[in-house]
Design an enzyme around this catalytic site. Structure first.
Site, PDB file in Angstrom:
ATOM      1  N   TRP A   1      -8.320  64.345 -12.575  1.00 18.31           N
ATOM      2  CA  TRP A   1      -9.139  64.902 -11.501  1.00 18.31           C
ATOM      3  C   TRP A   1      -8.528  64.575 -10.125  1.00 18.31           C
ATOM      4  O   TRP A   1      -9.195  64.080  -9.215  1.00 18.31           O
ATOM      5  CB  TRP A   1     -10.566  64.384 -11.608  1.00 18.31           C
TER       6      TRP A   1
ATOM      7  N   GLY B   1       4.536  68.673  -3.882  1.00 19.67           N
ATOM      8  CA  GLY B   1       3.252  68.697  -4.563  1.00 19.67           C
ATOM      9  C   GLY B   1       2.245  67.767  -3.906  1.00 19.67           C
ATOM     10  O   GLY B   1       2.556  67.041  -2.956  1.00 19.67           O
TER      11      GLY B   1
ATOM     12  N   TYR C   1      -1.310  73.200 -21.695  1.00 23.80           N
ATOM     13  CA  TYR C   1      -0.968  72.233 -20.650  1.00 23.80           C
ATOM     14  C   TYR C   1      -0.963  70.812 -21.215  1.00 23.80           C
ATOM     15  O   TYR C   1      -0.015  70.053 -21.014  1.00 23.80           O
ATOM     16  CB  TYR C   1      -1.941  72.347 -19.483  1.00 23.80           C
TER      17      TYR C   1
ATOM     18  N   ASP D   1      14.987  71.502  -9.879  1.00 28.86           N
ATOM     19  CA  ASP D   1      14.141  72.497 -10.543  1.00 28.86           C
ATOM     20  C   ASP D   1      13.983  72.077 -11.998  1.00 28.86           C
ATOM     21  O   ASP D   1      14.886  72.260 -12.811  1.00 28.86           O
ATOM     22  CB  ASP D   1      14.775  73.876 -10.440  1.00 28.86           C
TER      23      ASP D   1
ATOM     24  N   ALA E   1       5.559  68.553 -11.718  1.00 26.18           N
ATOM     25  CA  ALA E   1       4.923  68.969 -12.967  1.00 26.18           C
ATOM     26  C   ALA E   1       4.526  70.430 -12.878  1.00 26.18           C
ATOM     27  O   ALA E   1       4.343  70.986 -11.792  1.00 26.18           O
ATOM     28  CB  ALA E   1       3.694  68.118 -13.265  1.00 26.18           C
TER      29      ALA E   1
END
Length: 311
Positions: free
Chosen positions: A161, A10, A136, A47, A71
């Site tokens: 952000w 990520g 979310y 996972d 996430a």
């Protein structure tokens, strides 16, 4: 010290690997959903959509520190996949926390401004009442509660952000669209502080160092939830304008498109975004003696990283 990094592919996980500081602390084990690392090579398989698979990994690796940079982050899709989002962002975090509590492991975890309803006009303090507006945010709040209830030593950092020179994020979207269009229409009634992953990594490592040097009483004071965001404030329109200005000056964009301010009602999405996403970061700076500079500084650093990566 052995550290297990989850979510290594990520935005945040890749920056942890690029910086190399976790590896300098001792043995680093990187894990991704399929075990393949975007930076090259293979890592462990982790996972989080199957929380029941995680204890076997943890028993094998036996980390001293778990850094959970994994996430479910598809904010709009979460409205149709709330059960999946909650497994990844909520149930899996509880599994990690309970293992950490049983083995004396520190857990570093990341949450979000979306746990708040965004209706304030002052930066949110850590202990403000939560009230997520969508699936979310509810899934991330479930993770916060699961980790807090687990009894694990933990440092939980809410951020907002988030962007980087790699991955899918607002900065890279604006650069792509800016190269294709003469006009960008960007919402100007949502407020926050753009936070680059380099700052999050550097601040997380400073907090970890402070934790490792602390005695038991000091650790009790440090443990818990903190707000890890850049300082200053802007809107998505203001952020886009700064991106276009800097990218044009640095030659990342051949021309500067017009950046037109619009209201959120003109850009409807599946989930309602918080209108006010500013988080009070003074407590983080005080606890960890680490300055969190204005968001423009992070943007300049990330732009320089983009220039280096394209040359």
């Amino acid at each position: 010290m052995k550290t297990l990094l989850l979510g290594a592919n990520g935005q945040l996980g890749r920056t942890f690997l690029d910086q190399g500081a976790l590896a300098a602390c001792g043995e680093l084990v990187a894990a991704s959903r399929n075990g393949v690392l975007a930076a090259g090579g293979n890592g462990e398989v982790a996972d989080l959509s199957t929380p029941e698979s995680l204890p076997a990994l943890l028993d094998r690796v036996r980390p001293d520190v778990i850094v959970n940079a994994a996430a479910y982050t598809a904010v709009d899709r979460a409205e149709q996949e709330e059960a999946l989002a909650t497994r990844v962002n909520g149930e899996a975090v509880g599994v990690l926390g309970r293992w950490a509590a049983a083995h004396g492991t520190l857990m570093i975890h990341y949450s979000t401004d979306y746990v708040f309803d965004g209706r304030r006009s002052q930066p949110y303090a850590v202990d403000e009442a939560t009230g997520p507006l969508g699936a979310y945010g509810r899934s991330k709040l479930a993770g916060e509660q699961a980790l807090s209830d687990s009894g694990a030593d933990h440092l939980m950092f809410r951020t907002a952000w988030v962007y980087a020179a790699h991955g899918h994020n607002f900065l890279r979207t604006m650069l792509r669209l800016g190269a294709e269009r003469d006009e960008l229409r960007v919402v100007a009634d949502q407020h926050g502080a753009p936070t680059d992953t380099m700052l999050i990594v550097e601040a997380s490592l400073a907090a970890l160092d402070r934790w490792l040097q602390a005695d038991a009483a000091q650790r009790r004071a440090l443990a818990g939830t903190h707000h890890l965001v850049a300082s200053g404030a802007t809107t998505w329109h203001g952020f886009a304008s700064a991106i276009v200005e800097q990218a044009t000056a640095l030659g990342l964009l051949a021309h500067a498109p017009r950046v037109v301010a619009i209201g959120s009602a003109e850009f409807p999405t599946a989930t309602v975004r918080p209108a006010w996403s500013l988080l009070d970061n003074a407590e983080f700076q005080r606890h960890f003696a680490f300055p969190l500079p204005d968001w423009r500084q992070g943007l300049r650093k990330t732009m320089q990283e983009l220039i280096t990566s394209t040359n």
